[in-house]
Enzyme design. Sequence first.
Site, mmCIF file in Angstrom:
data_model
loop_
_atom_site.group_PDB
_atom_site.id
_atom_site.type_symbol
_atom_site.label_atom_id
_atom_site.label_comp_id
_atom_site.label_asym_id
_atom_site.label_seq_id
_atom_site.Cartn_x
_atom_site.Cartn_y
_atom_site.Cartn_z
ATOM 1 N N GLU A 105 4.720 14.063 -2.227
ATOM 2 C CA GLU A 105 5.678 14.839 -3.038
ATOM 3 C C GLU A 105 6.141 16.105 -2.309
ATOM 4 O O GLU A 105 6.045 17.229 -2.841
ATOM 5 C CB GLU A 105 5.094 15.148 -4.427
ATOM 6 N N GLU A 163 2.490 6.075 -6.934
ATOM 7 C CA GLU A 163 2.047 6.686 -8.190
ATOM 8 C C GLU A 163 2.896 6.130 -9.323
ATOM 9 O O GLU A 163 4.135 6.249 -9.303
ATOM 10 C CB GLU A 163 2.172 8.210 -8.151
#
Length: 481
Positions: free
Chosen positions: A172, A294
């Site tokens: 991220e 994820e």
Amino acid sequence: MSNVVDLTKKGPVISKYIYGHFSEHLGKCIYEGYWVGEESDIEHVNGIRQDVVRALKEIDIPVLRWPGGCFADEYHWKDGVGPRENRQAIVNTHWGGVTETNHFGTHEFFELVRQLGTEAYINGNVGSGSVSEMQEWVEYMTMSGESPMANWRRENGQDEPWKVKFFGVSNESWGCGGNMRPEYYSDLYNRYQTYVRQYSDDRLYKIACGPNIDDYNWMEILMRYSTRFMDGISLHHYALTGPWEDKGPATNFPVEHWDTLITSAYKMDEFITNHSAIMDKYDPDRRVGLIVDEWGSWLAVEPDTNPGFLYQQNTIRDAMVAAITLNIFQKHAGRVHMANIAQTVNVLQAMILTESQEMIKTPSFYVFYLYKHHQDAVEIATHVDRQDPLTYTLSTKDDLLTLSLCNYSMDEAQELTLDIENLADIISSEYIVGQHNDDHNTFEQPDNISLLDFDQYSLGNGQLTVTAPPMSVITIRATVK
Ligand code: AHR
């Protein structure tokens, strides 16, 4: 619904890695979830609790991503090797501000990998780590000959290098991994990955940090500037009941949250379709994998638990999310090479919940159990349509057909008829089913949702007809003549 199935028309292989998992230093996932330490009264082998290992082995976890998540870009691996009593504690700033003892580090992770019989996906630190720190970690883990890092690993008790199958170059980076622009991250990715060297014959599969949900510009830029340096690129999407800031409860939820969560889960189909179209422009042969590392339901934490621990209950509704999403991945098996549900034990959409000595399996666990036969099978047919409560995947492996269905309707059974020539015998047929939309397992009642034999099907004249009850996930396995 009635469909003719042509068994000679084969789709792509469904990579077993689509059934991967993600475990972060977050809440009670690593500590208490897996790691109880060598002094614990809980049954353990080398500090890792055995009830959890035994349960997870039932679902054949093919790959485990570690150590984060947001934690990965603050993790300095050298803090977590050597004698445990000398390891320095740090603050886990992302997740509850608690003390991280570093007692579970690289050696303990590979011990967990060994006990689970799985493969390793290591996520490196770009956000706050240096190029040499990342390079040395890879050398420490994978170098067999003489080298400073390999020698240090030996001093710490591990002679042979470990096998690292997948390596993620940050997490991220558009958010907790450094709040970067895609142009900047793309340059950093190209630089860092240069020093993620091959120290053994086991080829490292390098994964670039990809977009969040529908950030198509991030995908465009990364593919434009970094395709040739990557094997995979990640995508994150969590299913929510409404706005990010206002997460709905996991149990006893308003009835409309059933649909909003399922709608959010279905968005995965749209995101994969659109990201794949961008990837196709730069990678028409589909060499690069879309790695959904994820995914899962992200709901409100349970009352009276640390909000930074992301501990949520798991109901038959989460089982719907899992089954629908796995069917979506299977529909896109040509591009989705791996996926990792967040996060295995005690965090978000977990397979297992623990409370000191106790352990329970969640409804999501049973979906992974029912669907495991699709790992490395050849896709024959998938059906995913938001307007239709029934989704399914049919695949074949070792001369066996596996049909998995999910009916997310809360009140209506759904019928599916497949015309399949050469179908011989049903060899197994199991399911989970909810009576109420928030049925779940608790430490007091651990088997509210558990596997049952399924008999609501008929077979004859080349037709298999299945009646899927409301809120059910079913797997039927059959031989062919
Ligand atoms: O899974 C929980 C967190 O969600 C991860 O640490 C992060 O990558 C994502 O935002």
